[in-house]
Design a protein around this motif. Structure first.
Motif, PDB file in Angstrom:
ATOM      1  N   ASP A 187      54.051  34.792  39.067  1.00  0.00           N
ATOM      2  CA  ASP A 187      53.723  34.165  40.348  1.00  0.00           C
ATOM      3  C   ASP A 187      52.919  32.889  40.136  1.00  0.00           C
ATOM      4  N   HIS A 188      52.023  32.934  39.162  1.00  0.00           N
ATOM      5  CA  HIS A 188      51.211  31.747  38.866  1.00  0.00           C
ATOM      6  C   HIS A 188      52.089  30.580  38.415  1.00  0.00           C
TER       7      HIS A 188
ATOM      8  N   ARG B 175      53.959  29.248  41.584  1.00  0.00           N
ATOM      9  CA  ARG B 175      53.161  28.664  42.668  1.00  0.00           C
ATOM     10  C   ARG B 175      52.110  27.661  42.198  1.00  0.00           C
TER      11      ARG B 175
ATOM     12  N   ILE C  33      46.615  35.300  44.113  1.00  0.00           N
ATOM     13  CA  ILE C  33      47.746  35.024  44.992  1.00  0.00           C
ATOM     14  C   ILE C  33      47.969  36.262  45.838  1.00  0.00           C
TER      15      ILE C  33
ATOM     16  N   HIS D  15      59.742  39.481  44.963  1.00  0.00           N
ATOM     17  CA  HIS D  15      59.734  38.172  44.320  1.00  0.00           C
ATOM     18  C   HIS D  15      61.084  37.882  43.676  1.00  0.00           C
TER      19      HIS D  15
END
Length: 239
Positions: free
Chosen positions: A201-202, A205, A225, A233
């Protein structure tokens, strides 16, 4: 006991190269036990670029180890050559925790405007990370993250044996964190076992989830997040 700088440099380069390519080889074959997080294909020649940058990082790690050996040889830092099993286990735990603290601080710093634009962006060229993304850094980032062992010695004289476990421990978690696979799908994003989806996710985003393995520093400093299930996802990024 004095360190020989050429031996230290050679062993560091050799050790990191073996760990990097061996870890990446294993990481690329873990798809049989994990669920893909992002299902889009990676960019053309991405892994070639990751390997090139990682080899430069390994050279930086070698130079940092030589610099650390120099400081030890001249009495500015201290290491222990004797250790008992209970002490060894405690030192490994302390190094694990220091690695988490050091990474969060360094990573948060790398996401400040100037450093992200000029340094950390190279790591984020891997929008979808692979096991070869592990050391894919700008040389300044390699210096910053590679200082974890040296800075640990500012606080305590760790044994040489416990210090040798730190790169291996860090690389194993790093490979797992970058292999784009969820090994425990369906768990909360804040679960200890969801560290790979958190880091994926990092990469997608670019803001939040600055921690390494533990979610606690992101929770403490409100940089997590928002809750995302890995399977959601995956569906979001298909096609």
């Amino acid at each position: 006991m004095q360190f020989n700088y050429f031996v230290v440099f050679g062993l560091t380069i050799f050790g990191f190269a073996i760990m990097y390519f061996g870890g990446a080889w294993i990481g690329m074959r873990l798809a049989i036990v994990g669920e893909p997080i992002v299902r889009r294909p990676i960019k053309p020649r991405q892994m070639r670029s990751e390997i090139k940058l990682s080899l430069i990082s390994i050279l930086i790690f070698g130079l940092l180890t030589v610099a650390t050996a120099y400081l030890v040889n001249h009495g500015l830092l201290h290491v222990s050559w004797t250790v008992s099993w209970p002490k060894l286990l405690l030192e490994i735990l302390a190094l694990f925790l220091w690695n988490e603290i050091h990474f969060y601080i360094s990573h948060r710093l790398l996401h400040t405007r100037w450093l992200f634009k000029h340094v950390h962006y190279k790591h984020h060229l891997s929008t979808i990370p692979t096991a070869y993304s592990t050391f894919s850094f700008h040389y300044v980032e390699a210096l910053l993250l590679g200082s974890v062992l040296t800075t640990a010695l500012l606080f305590y004289s760790f044994s040489v044996l416990s210090l040798l476990t730190l790169p291996l421990m860090s690389l194993i978690l790093n490979v797992l964190g970058h292999c784009n696979l969820d090994f425990f799908p369906g768990r909360s994003a804040q679960s200890l076992l969801s560290f790979t989806p958190r880091h994926s996710d990092h990469h997608v985003r670019n803001n939040g989830n600055y921690g390494f393995f533990l979610p606690y520093f992101d929770q403490m400093f409100a940089t997590s997040i928002k809750e995302q299930k890995s399977h959601k996802h995956s569906r979001h990024h298909q096609g």
